[in-house]
Design a protein around this motif. Structure first.
Motif, short mmCIF file in Angstrom:
data_model
loop_
_atom_site.label_atom_id
_atom_site.label_comp_id
_atom_site.label_asym_id
_atom_site.label_seq_id
_atom_site.Cartn_x
_atom_site.Cartn_y
_atom_site.Cartn_z
N CYS A 186 6.72 65.86 38.32
CA CYS A 186 5.46 66.49 37.92
C CYS A 186 4.26 65.64 38.33
CB CYS A 186 5.44 66.72 36.41
SG CYS A 186 6.52 68.08 35.87
N ALA A 187 4.37 64.34 38.18
CA ALA A 187 3.27 63.46 38.58
C ALA A 187 2.99 63.58 40.06
CB ALA A 187 3.60 62.02 38.21
N ALA A 188 4.05 63.84 40.86
CA ALA A 188 3.90 63.99 42.31
C ALA A 188 3.54 65.42 42.70
CB ALA A 188 5.19 63.57 43.00
N GLY A 189 3.45 66.32 41.73
CA GLY A 189 3.12 67.70 42.03
C GLY A 189 4.28 68.50 42.58
N GLN A 190 5.51 68.03 42.35
CA GLN A 190 6.70 68.73 42.84
C GLN A 190 7.27 69.58 41.71
OE1 GLN A 190 9.21 65.52 44.11
NE2 GLN A 190 7.94 65.02 45.89
N ASP A 191 7.38 70.88 41.97
CA ASP A 191 7.82 71.83 40.96
C ASP A 191 9.35 71.88 40.92
OD1 ASP A 191 8.46 74.05 39.40
OD2 ASP A 191 6.77 75.23 40.13
N ILE A 192 9.94 71.36 39.85
CA ILE A 192 11.40 71.40 39.67
C ILE A 192 11.76 72.22 38.44
CG2 ILE A 192 11.73 69.15 40.80
CD1 ILE A 192 12.24 68.06 37.89
N LEU A 193 10.84 73.07 37.99
CA LEU A 193 11.03 73.74 36.71
C LEU A 193 12.02 74.90 36.76
CD1 LEU A 193 7.38 73.86 35.32
CD2 LEU A 193 9.06 72.01 35.23
N THR A 194 12.23 75.48 37.92
CA THR A 194 13.12 76.63 38.00
C THR A 194 14.51 76.27 37.49
OG1 THR A 194 11.91 77.51 39.89
CG2 THR A 194 14.16 78.33 39.57
N GLY A 195 14.99 77.08 36.54
CA GLY A 195 16.31 76.86 35.96
C GLY A 195 16.31 75.96 34.74
N LEU A 196 15.17 75.36 34.41
CA LEU A 196 15.11 74.47 33.24
C LEU A 196 14.85 75.28 31.97
CD1 LEU A 196 13.06 71.36 34.45
CD2 LEU A 196 15.54 71.65 34.34
N HIS A 197 15.32 74.73 30.87
CA HIS A 197 15.09 75.32 29.55
C HIS A 197 13.63 75.05 29.18
CE1 HIS A 197 15.43 75.26 25.02
NE2 HIS A 197 15.98 76.42 25.33
N ALA A 198 12.87 76.14 29.02
CA ALA A 198 11.42 76.01 28.91
C ALA A 198 10.98 75.16 27.72
CB ALA A 198 10.78 77.39 28.85
N ASN A 199 11.38 75.55 26.52
CA ASN A 199 10.84 74.87 25.35
C ASN A 199 11.47 73.50 25.12
OD1 ASN A 199 8.84 75.12 23.24
ND2 ASN A 199 10.57 74.97 21.83
N GLN A 200 12.50 73.17 25.87
CA GLN A 200 13.01 71.81 25.83
C GLN A 200 12.06 70.87 26.56
OE1 GLN A 200 17.14 71.36 26.68
NE2 GLN A 200 17.04 69.17 27.03
N HIS A 201 11.30 71.44 27.51
CA HIS A 201 10.49 70.57 28.37
C HIS A 201 9.00 70.62 28.08
CE1 HIS A 201 14.32 70.80 30.51
NE2 HIS A 201 13.99 69.64 31.02
N ILE A 202 8.47 71.76 27.61
CA ILE A 202 7.02 71.82 27.37
C ILE A 202 6.55 70.73 26.41
CG2 ILE A 202 5.10 73.24 26.55
CD1 ILE A 202 6.80 75.72 27.33
N PRO A 203 7.21 70.54 25.24
CA PRO A 203 6.71 69.51 24.33
C PRO A 203 6.90 68.08 24.85
CG PRO A 203 8.70 70.54 23.45
CD PRO A 203 8.30 71.34 24.63
N ILE A 204 7.75 67.91 25.86
CA ILE A 204 7.83 66.58 26.47
C ILE A 204 6.47 66.20 27.04
CG2 ILE A 204 8.82 65.24 28.38
CD1 ILE A 204 11.41 66.78 28.02
N LEU A 205 5.79 67.20 27.61
CA LEU A 205 4.50 66.92 28.25
C LEU A 205 3.40 66.63 27.24
CD1 LEU A 205 4.48 66.90 31.37
CD2 LEU A 205 6.31 68.32 30.45
N THR A 206 3.45 67.24 26.05
CA THR A 206 2.46 66.84 25.03
C THR A 206 2.67 65.38 24.66
OG1 THR A 206 3.84 67.54 23.14
CG2 THR A 206 2.43 69.21 24.13
N GLY A 207 3.92 64.97 24.64
CA GLY A 207 4.22 63.56 24.37
C GLY A 207 3.68 62.66 25.45
N LEU A 208 3.74 63.10 26.70
CA LEU A 208 3.24 62.28 27.80
C LEU A 208 1.73 62.10 27.72
CD1 LEU A 208 5.34 63.51 30.86
CD2 LEU A 208 5.82 61.67 29.24
N VAL A 209 1.02 63.15 27.30
CA VAL A 209 -0.42 62.99 27.12
C VAL A 209 -0.70 61.92 26.08
CG1 VAL A 209 -2.57 64.12 26.43
CG2 VAL A 209 -0.89 65.38 27.78
#
Length: 928
Positions: free
Chosen positions: A498-521
């Motif tokens: 994500c930091a490099a702007g590379q989209d690897i989201l296809t096939g990932l479990h959405a709500n497992q990953h969205i809150p990871i990003l709030t943590g990164l902020v």
């Protein structure tokens, strides 16, 4: 640890000097003081939130929805939520029944997520108290925090007996979920050839294979008595060669639940007999095995199995072992008389966890937990630590064995932090800090490769927004190990891509990953590392809008498909509600770093549509009535009670409904700006400025809002110009128009030395517009201003609508619709009712429809010419109306002439048809 917590605390809640009035029609109880300091605000945020207590909702759609949730929170018995925690610690559950669904032992995946809903509920109560100050919420919070403190204390110690009234006056109760059993002394069977085991039991659950007793080495050599076998009846078995060589006796009837029953097993020579309540229930006359043949055994348990069977749930009464086989008359006497076995005898009258042996031969028995005990005194959960331990060696996901233990820990931790922030209860901070210390003690010992494998596991490794919560904990405690703990959850593959702007989201479990990003902020806020913020910012652009449905939701079947795939992913399990909740949180955080209006445009879209629409407009004492998925297939009916109403989405739905006001206003960190992000009836108390701002509006039922200032201060009022507001955003200051350009998708600044009584009127004219699915231009959603309008119709195929037939010169499609008298924001189109998505009904709805414009019509005048279509789906009418708004009819005619000429020259439209189109456009009359 406990003695240091208060010294580390840098935030303490204070009380208002006066009570705040209740904010809903049903809030009739006396209110308590509301704390003025609720949470640490990151110093790196250029824009900061107000506390919930600073913004009061006035009557409107948000207050009405919130009133339903507040009523639910007031009435619900929190002892039901605490049941699983108390059971895990071996404490009395006070007769409470767990909510069920995901929150209980009998839920999906054996209740492996239990405790999560309790955390959500604690956050909901904390926000409700922070908003209203009602004492009932504070009382429930205190009850929950006190109980959780008792639970943690109990988990720190060896288990103690929970007294039960037995057949002869005493007994010990092993609450279901406690994982408790009784360990008898090592040589309790001695070298007996003949044997009698007599046990009084009161089972509380019909678990198959739960052991009354199990004496053995392993799953090869043992003798046991199960309360219920696979057929539901008692079973005794003895073997020296595993299950396949068992010599067994099965009973004939099931033991009744919650009733004392007497069980006895005798072995005499080759005859084994099973008695139930003094009556022979089964006999085996061909037995060659007895305790002496098996030899000295390692384990002698009451209530625990040598197999991975459930622990016995219920009470044990008088238990005796004899080195001979009692006769039938002697067994019968045991129904009415206390006795003393010559090998061992226990009455379980003690509550210390150690039980005296009356026989004087075997020695005391001990109460144990099947999982031992916590690795750290800060451990707090509603299930054993084995869930966390097992995750560390898992190489593949299996939620039936391990289901997101750190996700559950996050919800509990978040609830504790919210409780501390809104009530100032130091016990909550102590529990939260202890959880942080415990997690650090576990995770800091693991290799990085193990952590990366764990966090990459679907479902089992899901940890929700725990990083955000831990960063918030660190902001309060200042403990360096808490910040170090937050970094241990780094999922490098996601962060780096994500930091490099590379989209690897296809096939990932959405709500497992969205809150990871709030943590990164928040990690960026605490550490200053730009990698974290870059990842969050780029991630946002990968989801909004490429993977966003029109109502603001994302995911199908909980997972992401390729960007831009919208129409091709419409199912009954789209738009998981948790995803919208977490995207709102992420967008809000990013806006606090960079004041890009697109974050707030999304916030309004998701809040006014998916979030409001996910809450049913009905009261219920048992369930919060919030959707899990919102199906976007034609004719879908929203399900507001999935899985007994205790899923993650019901949890976040409770939280959403008690913080609707949290982003209506934000303030500049320098104190010089006030952002009005949402047009919502509310009152802001800006204490630092000595300003009160009241916003009066019926938005979205009306297209304006009036803000009144009380007090005097200098600052810039920044009014959001919604991206959809292309029809002439206007601002009037004290009744006079402000001559300043308003650009949709930006903020309109008003800098002034504000005086008491100043008024600002904001006019936000709505237009009816469509939004097209990126992968199918003809599949569209209908919006009126910020409001998604959905068709209410039971058909399960796409409805076909045309909208250009009476379009206004502004490009507004509204004239094609008919208003419904007495029902604001309700319209009809071709006999089908259109209504706001935010209305929480159980009507079958169509969020998406199929656009069909077969004929060229202007101002309801049909040209008689078919509407031609280019490859890719664009029609002639699409190109004509794409130039709207038109200054006048002449401008429209010129556009029609230009486009018909171009299509004619391209061979897409005949010359005579082109003439008819222009003639019809000239003859038609148009709304503005």
């Amino acid at each position: 640890m406990e003695s240091n917590v208060s010294r580390r605390t840098v935030l303490r809640a204070a009380a208002l000097a006066t009570a705040v009035p209740a904010v809903s029609a049903i809030a009739t109880q006396a209110t308590a003081a509301i704390p003025t300091s609720a949470a640490a605000v990151p110093a790196r945020w250029a824009v900061q939130p107000f506390q919930l207590a600073d913004v009061t909702l006035q009557q409107g759609v948000f207050a009405a929805k919130r009133a339903l949730m507040l009523a639910y929170g007031r009435g619900y018995d929190v002892n039901r939520l605490l049941q699983v925690f108390r059971a895990n610690a071996g404490l009395s559950t006070l007769g409470a029944v767990a909510p069920g669904g995901w929150e209980g032992l009998d839920g999906e995946a054996n209740g492996n997520l239990r405790g999560h809903y309790t955390g959500h509920f604690l956050s909901m109560l904390s926000q409700a108290y922070g908003s209203t100050g009602e004492a009932v919420f504070a009382d429930k919070i205190r009850t929950m925090i006190g109980a959780l403190a008792e639970v943690r204390t109990a988990l720190r110690k060896d288990p103690t007996g929970l007294a039960a009234s037995g057949p002869f006056g005493s007994g010990v109760d092993n609450v279901r979920g406690s994982s408790q059993y009784i360990e008898l002394p090592p040589a309790v069977l001695a070298t007996a050839r003949d044997l009698t085991v007599s046990v009084w039991v009161r089972p509380s659950h019909a678990s198959a294979w739960a052991r009354v007793f199990d004496f053995g080495d392993d799953t090869n050599r043992y003798l046991y008595l199960a309360a219920r076998n696979a057929s539901g009846v008692p079973r005794f078995a003895i073997t020296d060669g595993g299950a396949g060589r068992e010599q067994a006796i099965d009973g004939s009837a099931a033991l009744p639940l919650n009733t004392w029953s007497h069980l006895a097993v005798t072995i005499a020579g080759t005859t084994g007999t099973l008695y139930v309540n003094g009556v022979v229930a089964g006999r085996n006359t061909s037995m060659t095995l007895n305790p002496a043949v098996l030899g000295t055994l390692r384990n002698h348990w009451l209530g625990r199995s040598l197999y991975p069977d459930p622990a016995f749930a219920g009470a044990f009464g008088e238990t005796n072992l004899w080195s001979r086989a009692l006769g039938a008359d002697e067994i019968a006497k045991l129904q009415h008389e206390s006795a003393t076995g010559d090998l061992a005898s226990y009455t379980f009258a003690e509550t210390t966890g150690t039980f005296a042996d009356r026989s004087g031969h075997a020695g005391p028995a001990k109460l144990r937990r099947t999982w031992g005990g916590p690795s750290h005194p800060g451990f707090l959960a509603a299930y054993p630590e084995t869930q966390f331990i097992a995750l560390e060696s898992m190489t593949g996901s299996d939620y039936t064995k391990v289901w997101a233990p750190y996700y559950t820990a996050h919800k509990i931790l978040r609830g504790l932090l919210d409780a501390h922030a809104n009530t100032g209860d130091e016990r909550a901070l102590d529990l939260a800090s202890g959880m942080g210390d415990w997690m650090y003690s576990r995770l800091s010992k693991l290799p990085k490769t193990t952590l990366q494998r764990m966090w990459g596991l679907f479902s089992s490794g899901e940890f929700g927004g725990i990083v955000e919560a831990i960063c918030d904990l660190h902001a309060v405690t200042g403990a360096p190990e808490h910040l170090a703990l937050a970094r241990l959850f780094d999922l490098d593959r996601l962060i780096d891509s994500c930091a490099a702007g590379q989209d690897i989201l296809t096939g990932l479990h959405a709500n497992q990953h969205i809150p990871i990003l709030t943590g990164l902020v928040r990690l960026h806020d605490e550490t200053g590392e730009t990698r974290y913020l870059d990842a969050a910012r780029n991630f946002w652009g990968m989801v909004v809008p490429p993977r966003m449905y029109s109502i603001g939701g994302t995911s199908t079947g909980e997972f992401w498909k390729a960007p831009g795939l919208i129409a091709g992913t419409l199912t009954d399990v789209t738009a998981e509600t948790c995803c919208a909740y977490n995207l709102l949180k992420l967008g809000r955080m990013l806006f606090c770093h960079e004041q890009d209006s697109r974050y707030m445009d999304y916030y309004e879209r998701a809040l006014y549509n998916q979030v409001l629409g996910s809450k049913q407009d009905k009261a219920d004492a048992e369930k919060p009535l919030v959707t899990y998925f919102i199906g976007l297939t034609p004719g879908h009916v929203r399900d507001y009670t999935p899985k007994a109403g205790t899923t993650c989405c019901e949890g976040t739905g409770m939280e959403s409904a008690t913080k609707y006001q949290d982003t209506v206003y934000l303030k500049g960190a320098d104190g010089n700006s006030l952002y009005v992000n949402l047009y919502s009836p509310s009152t802001l108390s800006w204490r630092e400025k000595g300003i009160t701002l009241t916003q009066r509006t019926a938005f979205p039922y009306e297209q304006r809002s009036t803000l009144t200032v009380r007090g005097k201060a200098a600052f810039t009022l920044r009014l959001r110009v919604p991206a959809w507001c292309t029809g002439g955003f206007e601002v009037l200051l004290n009744g006079q128009p402000v001559r300043q350009t308003a650009v949709p998708g930006t903020y309109f600044p008003l800098s002034r030395d504000w005086r008491d009584g100043d008024t600002v009127e904001v006019r936000t004219p709505f237009r009816l517009r469509v939004e097209k699915a990126a992968d199918a231009q003809e599949i569209q959603s209908l919006f009126y201003g910020p409001v998604a309008l959905v068709a209410r119709d039971p058909r399960t195929t796409f409805l076909r609508f045309g909208l250009y037939r009476n379009a206004g010169l502004s490009g507004d499609l509204l004239p094609t619709l008919k208003t419904v008298a007495g029902k604001p924001l309700h319209f009809t189109l071709d006999g089908v009712e259109l209504a706001p998505f935010f209305e929480g009904t159980e009507d079958p709805t169509h969020v998406y429809f199929q656009r069909a414009e077969p004929a060229i019509v202007f101002g309801a005048l049909d040209s008689g010419v078919a509407n031609p279509v280019k490859p890719g789906g664009t029609t002639l009418l699409d190109e004509i109306w794409a130039a709207a708004p038109f200054a006048d009819k002449g401008a429209l005619i010129r556009q029609v002439q230009a486009k018909t000429t171009a299509w004619r020259d391209a061979g897409l439209l005949g010359a005579e048809d082109a003439r008819k189109v222009v003639t019809t456009a000239r003859q038609a009359s148009y709304a503005k």
